[in-house]
Design an enzyme around this catalytic site. Structure first.
Site, mmCIF file in Angstrom:
data_model
loop_
_atom_site.group_PDB
_atom_site.id
_atom_site.type_symbol
_atom_site.label_atom_id
_atom_site.label_comp_id
_atom_site.label_asym_id
_atom_site.label_seq_id
_atom_site.Cartn_x
_atom_site.Cartn_y
_atom_site.Cartn_z
ATOM 1 N N CYS A 1 60.219 -87.955 -20.690
ATOM 2 C CA CYS A 1 60.758 -86.609 -20.887
ATOM 3 C C CYS A 1 61.157 -86.452 -22.335
ATOM 4 C CB CYS A 1 62.008 -86.382 -20.037
ATOM 5 S SG CYS A 1 61.837 -86.815 -18.319
ATOM 6 N N HIS B 1 76.437 -51.878 -5.495
ATOM 7 C CA HIS B 1 75.509 -50.783 -5.761
ATOM 8 C C HIS B 1 75.048 -50.795 -7.209
ATOM 9 C CE1 HIS B 1 74.568 -46.654 -7.088
ATOM 10 N NE2 HIS B 1 73.910 -46.602 -5.948
#
Length: 810
Positions: free
Chosen positions: A751, A419
């Protein structure tokens, strides 16, 4: 048709004004999805008309309206007093004899010949809407048995329309109190106290990624997961491959599950509390609450429910320990990410590091600083000043008004679907849950920093650390026209969030991150466990692999799930997975590694990359890597995964590696498998045409290629100032590599940081015809800008047939 009672079989989603969001959804599923195999416990609901009749008969409308008019706004100083008086008014009322008779008659029809236990749940007419969940605002009562207990529970549900949290929630969401009615759902109990229960989101709850089903579960009744009392098991299921019938569980995490909520042996008590939290036996804590077959079954049901409602859903499930059957006991629209624009991403980054006090599961992605306020219950609300950070053992719906005043939340207990986590997301409050010992480690009044911006693990740091926040609107970003833009990704925890960045896939995925942080064990220490000399190391390995009789399978499954998480986040785009490229000194730091690694004077140029894969010292370790990739591509169906081989020095070595991979089930070309090689050794450049006959493409490793071109050990601080990948010789090697690969018809990519830091370097790559460039996420947008600027300048005509796919550099 009865005006005050409706059976689930008579209810559909259109009945929401009469039976509320929760009950209308239950009736909708019971009536329309049973034929799909989805089990929903039978039941009935009282109507909004019945509630209005109750208020009229007891003359409660005006007193309640007067109470609400007297509510202090906006300070809510009298909220507690007002809520208590409202509930007392309702509890003082009497259910009419006619209404009682109808409830008892419906209960008797539901039970049959023998009275049975039922769940009695509140369902408000403004509840479970797509824009407002009312999660936990009203009460539910479990294991209710007998007519008297049932009637009392119904009246308590009526009264829960005026819990403090429900009153405040309606105020802040613009709902008129007297316009909201309450229905009560009475549903056959599922004996989850003897089995398990949990929650399902049909999207990834932190990022909002839509192709993941997130399932969590605990032993016993589901209140423990809702209240955050325990840390649950978690499963991530990938929707596209689930639909294809593949093993779509891409990730699972074992929760501690230290408590199990069960019914009291004596049944109901006078206060209506019929449950008790018990200690979970150690053996059960170490077991998942569901097996894979059950997880997949629930995932299929979740897909069906989502398809039926045509929106992301928040679902509760329960398993009956007596019958072994699994049921859906609630389904409501997801109310956080479904309301957001996924193309607007706010990125938080720490600018400095501090001392990490505790860590737990991150909820959201924010970073905040503030005063820590330790609270032991919601009754201590007066101690909390606006903007302070709540530190608590756990929270319940009574804490919601406090969360709205806080800057952040830290709890000892709970998981991503508790919750506390759900409400924190809805309020936009960063939270770190399940820390274990936060209330002991953090000092009341201490200045702290909550960081939820480092992946799924959140950290609490001492002091107020500097950080930045940047909002990106990716909907306005145009990618380059001819050069593919890919990401460098290593951390599975960040994959779903990064998937929203503009990209053409993952150009470099280093598995070293997963091996270091998740596996933690040297693969050869698992293959040859009995040869480990240090008993303490053996004990640590036993502790990590306790779920596995076959220790090798631990490596395969853990690595596979890490790779699969990233592959699913970017599916169906290419995800280029580089096989392990630890150096010997780095391998030795893994658990058990010292027994299986040689000592080298210069590990940078020694036993690394391709040379390990066919060598007796590591061949069986490489087998485990291959088995993990084979599982991802085969069993899990993520064929967007490609493989890349690092530091391959010779043609002979390349052929050996291809042969070993085939032996271990990774055959080039089968199911579209492509195998690339890092272009990082000068021999790769000089013999590019010949390497192109072995591999499907190249990824330029600019760091290693530069160090070997200039003769620099990049680990040496003495000569590090000479390292520069824009050095003329290094650039000539890179340019030559690109042109040779293009002539050979092979894919070629790069990269690295340089194309984002240096526009002229991006222009150099584009002019030479690079297929793709990959960036770290923080450099991506600058890199795109540099590439687009470079593409506007005249470049040589490029062969169209070579533009379909791409590769990378790092």
């Amino acid at each position: 048709m009865n005006k005050y009672i409706k059976k689930f079989g008579e209810i559909g989603i259109a009945d929401l004004p009469q039976v509320g969001g929760k009950n209308s959804s239950l009736g909708e599923m019971f009536s329309n999805l049973s034929e799909e195999g989805i089990l929903v416990p039978d039941g009935f609901a009282t109507t909004a008309d019945a509630f209005e009749k109750f208020l009229d008969e007891n003359s409660l409308n005006n007193p309640l309206k007067t109470l609400m008019d007297q509510l202090d706004r906006p300070g809510y100083a009298n909220l507690k007093e007002t809520g208590l008086k409202a509930r007392e008014l309702i509890l003082s009322g009497e259910l009419s004899q006619n209404f009682q008779s109808e409830i008892i008659r419906a209960y008797a029809e539901l039970c049959g010949e023998v009275e049975t236990e039922v769940a009695v749940r509140s369902s408000a007419t403004a509840e479970d809407l797509p824009h407002a969940s009312f999660a936990g605002q009203h009460e539910s009562y479990l294991n209710i048995k007998g007519e008297t207990a049932l009637l009392n529970a119904v009246k308590k549900c009526f009264a829960s329309l005026y819990t403090d949290r429900a009153i405040k929630y309606r105020e802040e969401n613009g709902f008129e109190h007297h316009h909201v009615k309450i229905s009560v759902g009475v549903q056959k109990m599922v004996r989850a106290d003897k089995a398990s229960s949990g929650v399902i989101f049909t999207l990834e709850p932190e990022s909002g990624f839509r192709d993941i089903i997130h399932l969590s579960g605990v032993w016993g009744l589901g209140e423990n997961i809702v209240q955050g009392t325990v840390t649950p098991d978690e499963f991530f299921i990938f929707k596209p491959t689930l639909r294809e019938g593949k093993n779509a569980i891409v990730r699972r995490m074992l929760g501690s599950k230290t408590k199990t909520l069960v019914y009291k042996p004596e049944g109901n008590t006078e206060d209506g509390n019929s449950v008790v939290n018990t200690d979970t036996p150690k053996e059960k804590q170490k077991r998942f609450v569901l097996n894979d077959v059950e997880v997949v079954k629930l995932a299929h049901w979740a897909l069906t429910i989502e398809d039926h409602y045509q929106k992301p859903m928040d679902i509760e499930w329960a398993k009956d320990g007596k019958t072994g059957e699994i049921f859906i006991i609630q389904a409501r629209p997801e109310t956080v990410h479904s309301q957001k624009n996924p193309m607007i991403v706010k990125e938080y980054r720490l600018m400095e590091k501090g001392e990490a006090i505790v860590s737990g599961e991150a909820v959201g992605s924010k970073i905040v600083t503030g005063v820590a306020r330790i609270l032991h219950s919601s009754a201590e609300a007066g101690s909390l000043k606006n903007g302070e950070i709540i530190v608590a053992d756990t929270t319940s719906p009574d804490w919601d008004p406090l969360l709205q005043r806080s800057a952040g939340l830290i709890t000892n207990k709970g998981g991503r679907t508790s919750h506390a986590a759900i409400v924190a997301r809805e309020l936009g409050v960063p939270a770190i849950v399940g820390c274990g010992n936060a209330t002991d480690k953090i000092t009341d009044g201490e200045i702290i920093t909550i960081s939820c911006g480092e992946g799924k693990t959140g950290f609490v740091y001492s002091g107020a650390l500097k950080y930045t926040s940047t909002e990106h609107d990716f909907s306005d970003i145009e990618k380059p026209e001819t050069t593919e833009v890919m990401l460098i990704v290593g951390d599975p925890d960040k994959a779903f969030e990064l998937s929203f960045f503009p990209n053409d896939g993952v150009g470099l995925m280093r598995i070293e991150f997963i091996i270091n942080h998740s596996v933690q064990i040297h693969p050869m220490a698992l293959v040859k466990f009995n040869e480990i000399k240090d008993q303490a190391v053996k004990d640590k390995i036993e502790s990590l692999t306790f779920q596995y009789l076959n220790k090798e399978k631990y490596f395969v499954d853990t690595l596979a799930e890490g790779v699969a998480t990233i592959a699913s986040a970017f599916y169906p785009k290419d995800v280029i997975v580089r096989m392990s490229d630890f150096k010997t000194n780095e391998y030795a730091n893994l658990l058990g590694g010292k027994d299986f690694e040689p000592n080298e004077e210069n590990p940078m140029l020694g036993f690394r990359g391709a040379s390990r894969y066919y060598n007796d010292l590591y061949r069986e370790g490489f087998r485990l890597e291959c088995e993990a990739i084979r599982k991802v591509r085969g069993e899990m169906g993520l064929t967007n995964v490609k493989v890349m081989i690092p530091f391959c020095r010779t043609l002979e070595e390349g052929n050996k590696v291809i042969a070993v991979m085939k032996k271990y089930g990774l055959e080039q070309g089968v199911d579209g498998l492509e195998i690339y090689v890092m272009a990082e050794v000068p021999s790769n450049v000089l013999l590019a045409e010949k390497f192109a006959t072995i591999f499907d493409g190249f990824s330029i490793g600019s760091n290693d290629l530069t160090q070997l071109t200039l003769g620099i050990d990049r680990d040496s601080s003495i000569v590090s100032n000479l390292f520069n990948e824009q050095n003329e010789a290094a650039r000539k090697m890179i340019g030559t590599m690109i042109r040779k690969a293009k002539r050979a018809g092979a894919k070629i990519g790069l990269c690295g940081q340089a194309p984002s830091d240096h526009p002229e370097f991006a222009g150099f790559l584009v002019r030479n015809g690079i297929d793709s460039i990959s960036f770290n996420a923080d450099a991506l947008l600058k890199g795109i800008e540099n590439i687009r600027r470079a593409e506007k300048k005249p470049v040589r005509k490029r062969t169209a047939s070579l533009r379909r796919n791409s590769m990378l550099i790092f």
